[in-house]
Design an enzyme around this catalytic site. Structure first.
Site, PDB file in Angstrom:
ATOM      1  N   CYS A   2       0.843  -1.187   0.000  1.00 46.10           N
ATOM      2  CA  CYS A   2       0.000   0.000   0.000  1.00 46.10           C
ATOM      3  C   CYS A   2       0.883   1.243   0.000  1.00 46.10           C
ATOM      4  O   CYS A   2       1.948   1.256   0.603  1.00 46.10           O
ATOM      5  CB  CYS A   2      -0.945   0.108   1.187  1.00 46.10           C
ATOM      6  N   ARG A  27       3.480   0.032  -5.090  1.00 44.07           N
ATOM      7  CA  ARG A  27       3.306  -0.585  -3.774  1.00 44.07           C
ATOM      8  C   ARG A  27       1.992  -1.355  -3.645  1.00 44.07           C
ATOM      9  O   ARG A  27       1.762  -2.051  -2.660  1.00 44.07           O
ATOM     10  CB  ARG A  27       3.356   0.483  -2.683  1.00 44.07           C
ATOM     11  N   TRP A  74      -2.966  -2.531  -1.646  1.00 46.16           N
ATOM     12  CA  TRP A  74      -2.753  -3.953  -1.926  1.00 46.16           C
ATOM     13  C   TRP A  74      -3.522  -4.682  -0.834  1.00 46.16           C
ATOM     14  O   TRP A  74      -3.152  -4.642   0.334  1.00 46.16           O
ATOM     15  CB  TRP A  74      -1.264  -4.274  -1.860  1.00 46.16           C
ATOM     16  N   ASN A 100      -1.165   1.433   5.998  1.00 46.27           N
ATOM     17  CA  ASN A 100      -0.405   0.410   5.279  1.00 46.27           C
ATOM     18  C   ASN A 100       0.046  -0.595   6.332  1.00 46.27           C
ATOM     19  O   ASN A 100       0.773  -0.217   7.254  1.00 46.27           O
ATOM     20  CB  ASN A 100       0.799   1.089   4.598  1.00 46.27           C
ATOM     21  N   GLY A 101      -0.403  -1.843   6.215  1.00 51.01           N
ATOM     22  CA  GLY A 101       0.002  -2.849   7.196  1.00 51.01           C
ATOM     23  C   GLY A 101      -1.175  -3.713   7.598  1.00 51.01           C
ATOM     24  O   GLY A 101      -2.199  -3.743   6.922  1.00 51.01           O
ATOM     25  N   GLU A 487      16.102 -17.157 -11.378  1.00 52.24           N
ATOM     26  CA  GLU A 487      15.706 -15.761 -11.546  1.00 52.24           C
ATOM     27  C   GLU A 487      14.988 -15.564 -12.893  1.00 52.24           C
ATOM     28  O   GLU A 487      13.985 -14.851 -12.974  1.00 52.24           O
ATOM     29  CB  GLU A 487      16.955 -14.871 -11.430  1.00 52.24           C
ATOM     30  N   LYS A 491      11.161 -14.191 -13.294  1.00 50.30           N
ATOM     31  CA  LYS A 491      10.820 -13.013 -14.113  1.00 50.30           C
ATOM     32  C   LYS A 491       9.675 -13.355 -15.057  1.00 50.30           C
ATOM     33  O   LYS A 491       8.735 -12.589 -15.213  1.00 50.30           O
ATOM     34  CB  LYS A 491      12.003 -12.546 -14.966  1.00 50.30           C
ATOM     35  N   GLU A 494       6.233 -13.977 -13.133  1.00 48.15           N
ATOM     36  CA  GLU A 494       5.586 -12.863 -12.429  1.00 48.15           C
ATOM     37  C   GLU A 494       5.025 -11.808 -13.366  1.00 48.15           C
ATOM     38  O   GLU A 494       4.056 -11.139 -13.022  1.00 48.15           O
ATOM     39  CB  GLU A 494       6.490 -12.252 -11.361  1.00 48.15           C
ATOM     40  N   HIS A 510      15.731 -35.885 -12.872  1.00 48.35           N
ATOM     41  CA  HIS A 510      15.097 -36.402 -11.656  1.00 48.35           C
ATOM     42  C   HIS A 510      13.626 -36.012 -11.572  1.00 48.35           C
ATOM     43  O   HIS A 510      13.043 -36.041 -10.494  1.00 48.35           O
ATOM     44  CB  HIS A 510      15.865 -35.908 -10.419  1.00 48.35           C
ATOM     45  N   LYS A 609       5.396  -4.040  -5.092  1.00 44.32           N
ATOM     46  CA  LYS A 609       6.852  -3.922  -5.139  1.00 44.32           C
ATOM     47  C   LYS A 609       7.497  -4.225  -3.794  1.00 44.32           C
ATOM     48  O   LYS A 609       8.486  -4.930  -3.717  1.00 44.32           O
ATOM     49  CB  LYS A 609       7.217  -2.503  -5.583  1.00 44.32           C
TER      50      LYS A 609
END
Ligand code: M6R
Length: 614
Positions: A2, A27, A74, A100-101, A487, A491, A494, A510, A609
């Site tokens: 947020c 955010r 968010w 925010n939280g 990585e 990328k 997401e 395997h 983010k």
């Protein structure tokens, strides 16, 4: 997560808050809202993006007000809709809050307030908190600042909150525990935001609230900072921001992510500036110099992080073990914090974080500190919570990273680790002088070699077009490039929502090999150094199952070229430094695939983010 923006002063708050929210959308972007006060309260909220909210203010009269609060959300409690969007208002209609939280004990507080006659419109913990503050104010007959302090001592959780009372529109009260809050200090005006980007064009003077602190700001008066626990006054520390406006704009690129991919040569130079002094055969890192004996005596390094920062930690593991011969463990912060980890004397804990605000990493640091560990942070955002909670550290100097998908943060984190490992290797004598000099001079070549790698952009676009409709993808790498495979897969998933998995190449047989058929693109990092022959065998295994091979190879490679469907060349470098180069084409590949699929590259669905909640 947020984003919060607030303003009190002599200008119209509306444009400051709307533009500020747009900068903080990274955010969270489920819903947004804005409250202004100008004789009456104007409050508008909307599911969706800040631009949807902006359209709700359809006449100038609604945009008037010298005090206001905005929020981009968010969702944690309650689905993202107009009602759950912030700001929230207390039952009397006087108190306005953005948050925010997470307030963990909100339900028990809500039950008490319900019994006392309070009613709730939303499903949020935030509406409970603002009514708790109102209840304290009414019961104790006290002002807003004192009521916030008392109420916050009753809550469990994490928060950055900003509150005003429309009966006293000359004052704003805010507090933080676990989520960031910055105050921009202008002439007879104050800006409040989750980070400094919303007010950078108005003032360079900023004050960051520490955890468990609150601030009362009033037009024409100095800010008053207090400890939430005991209400004691704290002397404010005002700092000058180094941030500039062009750092947070797209600069002609279509997306922040692309801009940030292209910024990598420049920001890696910034990471090394004044630190890698190849002409003097020196690496200067004051954090290590000031704690050299701790590093020389370290029996073990524990890297902690999340997502991309965790992947950077994995590259760090290879670097520190190869060069400085010190054992390294790499842990997800979220696991580390809850599993009573064994930390011995002479262990060093290295939290890795772009934002410096990731809740799990912060909690892991606090735990490690309780166990007497020495904490050395690798972080991008100067003054953020993680470096503040650490004993020492090194900033990456990547500049603001706004695209939700982390790119330049990764390569600069790896650069810090390479500098640290090489410096320690020299101090410990675990590499010869000639090896040290070779590594050092190659480090200086990395930015130029990334520039060269970026020249494959057009070709990567063609490959991306070819695979844009893939349902799955596999990424394989060995040694230093195993984390690069992880990585690359992160990328892709997401930002394009294609299911992707990264594996050490040898692990393919395997299990994952069962997935390979003619529809499966397999990205293989097959650079010349390292276990080249082994990776060729892996490529053969993929080919014989008709998988489509996209290989990252060293310039001039012929052997892989003969086998793969597509090869992307990167310049030759030392094996330990291949992650700097091999990562870049994978960033571009995901970026273009996401663009072709019409995805919102900078703000992928469900993500934010900086993850300031567990
Ligand atoms: O700010 P941090 O580096 O602590 O963030 C860690 C992760 O949340 C972050 O790397 C995330 O995985 C990115 N979206 C990856 O691109």
């Amino acid at each position: 997560m947020c984003g919060i923006v607030g303003y009190i002063g002599h200008r119209d708050a509306f444009p400051i808050i709307i533009n500020g929210l747009k900068r903080l959308e990274y955010r969270g972007y489920d819903s947004a809202g804005l409250a202004l006060y100008n004789d009456k309260l104007i409050l508008k909220k909307s599911k969706g993006k800040v631009k949807d909210l902006e359209q709700l203010f359809d006449n100038q009269a609604q945009k008037k007000g010298l005090i206001g609060l905005g929020h981009t959300r968010w969702a944690t409690h309650g689905e993202p809709n107009d009602i759950n969007a912030h700001p929230h208002v207390s039952n009397s209609g006087n108190l306005v809050i953005v948050h925010n939280g997470i307030i963990e004990n909100y339900d028990s507080i809500k039950q008490t307030l319900l019994q006392r006659g309070y009613r709730f419109k939303s499903d949020t913990d935030t509406e409970v908190l603002i009514n708790l503050i109102e209840d304290v104010m009414n019961n104790e007959q006290i002002g807003l600042g004192k009521a916030v302090q008392i109420a916050l001592n009753q809550v469990v959780g994490a928060y950055a909150i900003v509150v005003f009372d429309r009966k006293n529109p000359e004052q704003i009260v805010m507090a933080r525990l676990g989520s960031p809050l910055a105050i921009g200090i202008g002439k007879d005006e104050y800006f409040i935001a989750s980070d400094a980007t919303p007010f950078i064009e108005f003032t360079k003077n900023a004050l960051y609230l520490e955890d468990e602190q609150m601030a009362i700001i009033q037009k024409g008066k100095d800010p008053q900072i207090r400890n939430i626990k005991d209400d004691k006054l704290v002397v404010p520390y005002i700092q000058e921001l180094q941030l500039s406006l062009d750092q947070i704009e797209k600069g002609g690129y279509e997306h922040f992510m692309l801009k940030e991919i292209y910024e990598q040569p420049g920001v890696i130079r910034d990471t090394m500036r004044g630190r890698v002094l190849a002409d003097q055969n020196l690496i200067k890192l004051s954090g290590i110099d000031n704690h050299l004996s701790k590093f020389l005596n370290a029996k073990r390094i524990i890297m902690i992080g999340a997502g991309t920062s965790w992947h950077a930690g994995l590259v760090g593991e290879y670097l520190f073990e190869e060069l400085a011969r010190v054992p390294v463990e790499v842990e997800y912060s979220s696991e580390f914090r809850y599993r009573n980890p064994i930390i011995n004397e002479n262990d060093i804990v290295i939290p890795v974080s772009q934002s410096g605000e990731t809740a799990d990493t912060l909690a892991a640091i606090k735990l490690a500190k309780q166990k007497n560990a020495f904490i050395y942070a690798i972080c991008n955002v100067v003054g953020s919570s993680i470096p503040r909670e650490s004993h020492s550290g090194t900033y990456t100097h990547a500049g603001p990273e706004i695209g939700v998908a982390s790119t330049k943060a990764f390569t600069t984190q790896v650069m810090v680790m390479a500098m640290m490992a090489l410096k320690l290797a020299k101090e410990k004598g675990t590499v010869s002088i000639s090896e040290y000099n070779m590594y050092l001079s190659e480090l200086e070549n990395i930015p130029n070699k990334i520039e060269k790698t970026l020249e494959s952009d057009l070709y990567i676009q063609q490959i991306a077009h070819h695979y844009k409709d893939a349902a799955n993808a596999l990424y394989l790498g060995r040694g230093f490039n195993f984390p690069v495979a992880l990585e690359g897969a992160l990328k892709l998933k997401e930002i394009s929502y294609i299911h992707a998995e990264g594996y050490p190449a040898a692990e393919m047989k395997h299990g994952p090999i069962a997935l390979i058929d003619e529809n499966m693109p397999v990205v293989v990092i097959a650079t010349k150094k390292g276990q080249y022959e082994k990776i060729i065998s892996n490529i053969q295994e993929i080919k014989s199952r008709k998988g489509k091979i996209i290989a990252i190879v060293t310039e001039g490679d012929q052997q892989v070229k003969a086998l793969a469907d597509h090869v992307i060349e990167i310049p030759e470098t030392l094996e330990a430094f291949t992650p700097f180069l091999a990562t870049v084409p994978l960033q571009l590949l995901s970026y273009y695939i996401a663009v072709y699929r019409g995805c919102n590259v900078d703000q992928p669905r469900n993500l934010a983010k900086s993850v300031t909640v567990e």
